[in-house]
Write an enzyme that holds these catalytic residues in place. Structure first.
Site, PDB file in Angstrom:
ATOM      1  N   ASN A 190       7.127  -3.467  21.694  1.00 40.80           N
ATOM      2  CA  ASN A 190       8.569  -3.707  21.570  1.00 40.80           C
ATOM      3  C   ASN A 190       9.306  -2.475  21.073  1.00 40.80           C
ATOM      4  O   ASN A 190      10.405  -2.150  21.543  1.00 40.80           O
ATOM      5  CB  ASN A 190       8.827  -4.882  20.618  1.00 40.80           C
TER       6      ASN A 190
ATOM      7  N   GLU B   4       2.877 -13.570  19.936  1.00 42.82           N
ATOM      8  CA  GLU B   4       1.943 -12.883  20.821  1.00 42.82           C
ATOM      9  C   GLU B   4       0.547 -13.510  20.773  1.00 42.82           C
ATOM     10  O   GLU B   4      -0.432 -12.896  21.180  1.00 42.82           O
ATOM     11  CB  GLU B   4       1.859 -11.393  20.461  1.00 42.82           C
TER      12      GLU B   4
ATOM     13  N   ASP C 204       8.952  -8.837  26.655  1.00 49.12           N
ATOM     14  CA  ASP C 204       9.022 -10.159  27.297  1.00 49.12           C
ATOM     15  C   ASP C 204       8.243 -10.173  28.613  1.00 49.12           C
ATOM     16  O   ASP C 204       7.572 -11.158  28.943  1.00 49.12           O
ATOM     17  CB  ASP C 204      10.478 -10.544  27.558  1.00 49.12           C
TER      18      ASP C 204
ATOM     19  N   ASP D 230      -4.916 -12.740  20.289  1.00 45.15           N
ATOM     20  CA  ASP D 230      -3.704 -12.087  19.786  1.00 45.15           C
ATOM     21  C   ASP D 230      -3.587 -10.715  20.437  1.00 45.15           C
ATOM     22  O   ASP D 230      -4.567  -9.967  20.531  1.00 45.15           O
ATOM     23  CB  ASP D 230      -3.806 -11.953  18.256  1.00 45.15           C
TER      24      ASP D 230
END
Length: 363
Positions: free
Chosen positions: A234, A270, A243, A226
């Site tokens: 973000n 993620e 992205d 993870d």
């Protein structure tokens, strides 16, 4: 007991392998016609020139077989082999027919396969060109070898060409439709099993391959990972950068999975997962060192990841195996992130960068 899956949908490489095999079969048939009674008794053949064609054909096919094996992943060379194969088939067929009764040759039906071969790779253009070229060569063969004004020669020539065009065009139509369906099927399969952003196999594909390995009692390692604090990426850099991070992470995962004969998947969001073959602890350490070394230099934003490990020797129950990896991932997160919790419940914390020359030494 599982039945072997049979399918007539073949990609270009598999199709050319089939044609390559058929060439050996036709060499055997031609040899029988030229040398084995009763064929030699009832079929007029030129045995003086045939050995030259036979030797050159065998040499060509041996070279092609080797080149085809090496060109499996080389698309450019594969396309060259495909086109060269069509030209060779045409020249060999015309030569064989000249040596075995010309327009009355028992090898004439092979011309249909020649047209099909050209159609596969050159589509409608290939069908029309192959039909036209063969028709001209066949007509010239008739003019040179027999008196085409005699009815039985004239009838054979015209009827053979007529049915070749009918069968060739209808066969090409059916083949083009099947090839289009194959391409569409491959596109749907790609969409169903690949994650468009990371380029990795998706969650569905992971579940299929993961459970298949367990059903086959294979020994393997699972790493569930993870990206740490991905929401901050973000928030601070924007979703486009987020992205791009996912895409670059996918490239890193794919590279390391292939380097260690494993597979990489985007588990969701993620989260990512590796399936790796069973390996010694020291190689696992090298794998993690290399992986973390690449992640800390990731562009456009370096990232930190936590991993939890489990392995099939612990349990062959899929839910429990994932739960073990997930629990250890939670432990790695809770104890500081940017680390991995292994099956021994020991923590791997990357400190010393990997020596780039050590990877080869462990293989």
């Amino acid at each position: 007991m599982k039945l072997m899956k049979f399918s007539l949908y073949l990609n270009d490489y598999e199709t050319e392998k089939l044609f390559s095999t058929l060439r050996w079969l036709f060499v055997l048939i031609a040899t029988i016609i030229f040398y084995i009674p009763p064929f030699t008794t009832y079929i007029t053949t030129n045995k003086t020139v045939f050995p030259y064609l036979l030797v050159s054909g065998i040499l060509y096919m041996l070279v092609t077989q080797l080149a085809l094996f090496r060109a499996r992943e080389d698309k450019q060379n594969l396309q060259f082999i495909l086109k060269a194969g069509i030209v060779f088939d045409f020249l060999a067929l015309i030569w064989l027919m000249f040596l075995s009764e010309g327009i009355h040759s028992p090898l004439y039906p092979i011309s249909i396969l020649f047209v099909m071969h050209a159609t596969i790779y050159w589509r409608t253009k290939g069908a029309l060109i192959s039909l036209t070229v063969f028709s001209i060569a066949y007509f010239v063969m008739g003019v040179v070898t027999v008196d085409v004004m005699k009815f039985h020669h004239y009838f054979t020539l015209t009827s053979n060409l007529f049915f070749l065009w009918i069968i060739g065009l209808f066969g090409a139509l059916i083949m083009l439709r099947e090839r289009a369906q194959y391409v569409q099927k491959e596109a749907y399969h790609h969409l169903a099993h690949k994650d468009y952003l990371s380029g990795l196999y998706n969650h569905r594909s992971f579940q299929e391959r993961f459970r298949r390995r367990l059903e086959n009692n294979e020994l393997f390692i699972l790493f569930l990972g993870d990206i740490d604090d991905f929401k901050k990426v973000n928030d601070e850099y924007g979703h486009l950068t987020g992205d791009e991070v996912i895409r670059k992470t996918g490239e890193v995962f794919l590279f390391h999975a292939e380097a260690y004969n494993g597979q990489a998947f985007r588990y969701g969001g993620e989260e990512f997962v590796f399936i790796l073959p069973a390996m010694e602890d020291r190689i696992i350490q090298k794998f993690l060192h290399e992986l973390y070394d690449h992640l800390k230099n990731l562009e456009p934003v370096p990232i930190s990841m936590s991993f939890g490990q489990s392995q099939s020797s612990e349990t062959f129950e899929p839910e429990k195996l994932i739960a073990l990896a997930d629990h250890r991932l939670y432990v790695a997160k809770k104890t500081g992130k940017g680390r991995s919790c292994l099956t021994s419940d020991h923590l791997f914390i990357p400190v010393v960068p990997i020596d780039n020359h050590e990877k080869e030494a462990i293989r």
